[in-house]
Structures are given as structure tokens and as C-alpha cells.
Scaffold this motif. Structure first.
Motif, mmCIF file in Angstrom:
data_model
loop_
_atom_site.group_PDB
_atom_site.id
_atom_site.type_symbol
_atom_site.label_atom_id
_atom_site.label_comp_id
_atom_site.label_asym_id
_atom_site.label_seq_id
_atom_site.Cartn_x
_atom_site.Cartn_y
_atom_site.Cartn_z
ATOM 1 N N GLY A 63 20.884 -41.353 41.058
ATOM 2 C CA GLY A 63 22.141 -41.124 41.758
ATOM 3 C C GLY A 63 22.602 -39.705 41.515
ATOM 4 O O GLY A 63 21.875 -38.896 40.931
ATOM 5 N N TRP A 90 24.574 -40.911 51.514
ATOM 6 C CA TRP A 90 24.410 -41.600 50.236
ATOM 7 C C TRP A 90 23.898 -43.002 50.478
ATOM 8 O O TRP A 90 24.327 -43.691 51.400
ATOM 9 N N ASP A 92 22.622 -46.547 48.105
ATOM 10 C CA ASP A 92 22.449 -47.264 46.839
ATOM 11 C C ASP A 92 21.856 -48.628 47.178
ATOM 12 O O ASP A 92 22.585 -49.604 47.338
ATOM 13 N N CYS A 97 26.291 -48.865 41.983
ATOM 14 C CA CYS A 97 27.544 -48.110 41.837
ATOM 15 C C CYS A 97 28.743 -49.027 42.053
ATOM 16 O O CYS A 97 28.695 -49.934 42.882
ATOM 17 N N LYS A 138 19.863 -43.653 45.575
ATOM 18 C CA LYS A 138 19.724 -44.140 44.202
ATOM 19 C C LYS A 138 18.507 -45.066 44.107
ATOM 20 O O LYS A 138 18.620 -46.277 44.129
ATOM 21 N N GLU A 141 17.617 -47.575 39.470
ATOM 22 C CA GLU A 141 18.796 -48.331 39.091
ATOM 23 C C GLU A 141 19.338 -47.879 37.743
ATOM 24 O O GLU A 141 20.539 -47.857 37.532
#
Length: 179
Positions: A63, A90, A92, A97, A138, A141
Motif C-alpha cells: 500500500g 487505488w 485494495d 485498509c 495493495k 496484505e
């Protein structure tokens, strides 16, 4: 395994995130960072007058702390008025997050992004291409300070080819990074 459509079973693989270590060499105030000089980026800046302008780079890592003072101005999701748009900027895939904002629960991804595009308000060259913009996925993890699963890495890699909005919808290949 007994299903006829199944051709192969693979073990779940997880890659360890490298440990961050403190630098042994510090740059003088307002000087070019030692790593920039080591790869010759400072010569490109002075001889060719190129610092990555109009280029978008991405990292797939733990990240990025998007509000870091050496990164926030280069984040493509920064609207320039104090607001941010994380759609297409972005991703994830494992929802690690705590919010829709980019986060880095390890620090490695922020470090690597700084190496790529970081730059301070004082003008110190921290990243190789401080004129470039950045986006991130990301793929690691980093739960318990380790771990990048193949599933998250592959999802992050696919996202960089066609970034999506925060809900994972409406892919736009025209917004993929150059690097």
C-alpha cells in the motif's frame, strides 16, 4: 480434485515482505539523495531536464500512505484543492485498509513509492522521477507484518491493466499507468 473441470490444484503461496532497515547514509539538507546519484537520475534531471513529467507509475506492494508529505502532491487522486478521488487511483483487493483511502500497514510500499516519485517541498530529490504521478494497488496484505498472497498479487496486477472505481466496477484501460 475429483471434478472433471479441475485440471490442477496449487498450494496457496505467500511471499514475505522484506524488512525495512534504516539508512546508513544520510543526505545533506537540500542535496540529492545518495540513491538518486547512484542510478544517475540526477544527471538525467540536469542533462535532459526530465523528471518524469506526464508519466504515471504504479506499485503493487503493501500500500501507500497517500498523505505522506513527500508523496501526496504526486498522487493522481489528489484534486489539488485538499480533496481526493481514489477511484481509478487505488485498489485494495483484500479490503485490508480501514477505509477507501490508500493505506500502508507495513511501510514497504510507501518506501518504494518514495524511491520512485518522492520529493519534498524543500526541493530535495528523493525519488527517481519526482515529476511523475502515482497510483497503487495493495497486492501485499502484510497482515502480521508479512505476506503477499498470489490471489492479491494477481488481482492487483489485473487492476493496473484496467483500473476500476473503488467498487471494482467500470474498468478504464486509458487510466492504466505507464510504468
Amino acid at each position: 480434485a475429483a471434478e472433471p473441470a479441475v485440471t490442477e490444484l496449487q498450494e496457496i503461496i505467500e511471499y514475505e515482505v522484506p524488512e525495512l532497515l534504516p539508512s546508513e547514509q544520510a543526505a545533506a539538507a537540500e542535496a540529492v539523495e545518495w540513491g538518486i546519484a547512484a542510478v544517475g537520475a540526477d544527471r538525467v534531471w540536469s542533462d535532459v531536464d526530465v523528471r518524469g513529467e506526464e508519466i504515471v507509475v504504479a506499485n503493487i506492494d503493501t500500500g501507500v500512505h497517500f498523505a505522506h508529505p513527500d508523496l501526496v502532491d504526486r498522487y493522481r487522486g489528489n484534486n489539488g484543492d485538499g480533496s481526493f478521488d481514489h477511484d481509478y487511483n487505488w485498489y485494495d483487493p483484500s479490503s485490508i485498509c480501514p477505509s477507501a483511502e490508500p493505506c500502508d500497514n507495513h511501510g514497504h510500499g510507501s518506501h518504494t513509492m518514495g524511491t520512485m516519485v518522492g520529493g519534498s517541498a524543500g526541493g530535495t530529490g528523493i525519488g527517481v522521477a519526482p515529476g511523475a504521478r502515482w497510483i497503487a494497488a495493495k497486492g501485499c496484505e502484510a497482515v502480521g507484518q508479512t505476506g503477499c498472497t498470489v490471489d492479491a498479487l494477481l488481482a492487483a496486477g489485473e487492476w493496473t491493466l484496467a483500473p476500476t472505481d473503488l467498487s471494482g466496477q467500470n474498468p478504464r484501460t486509458g487510466l492504466r499507468p505507464h510504468i
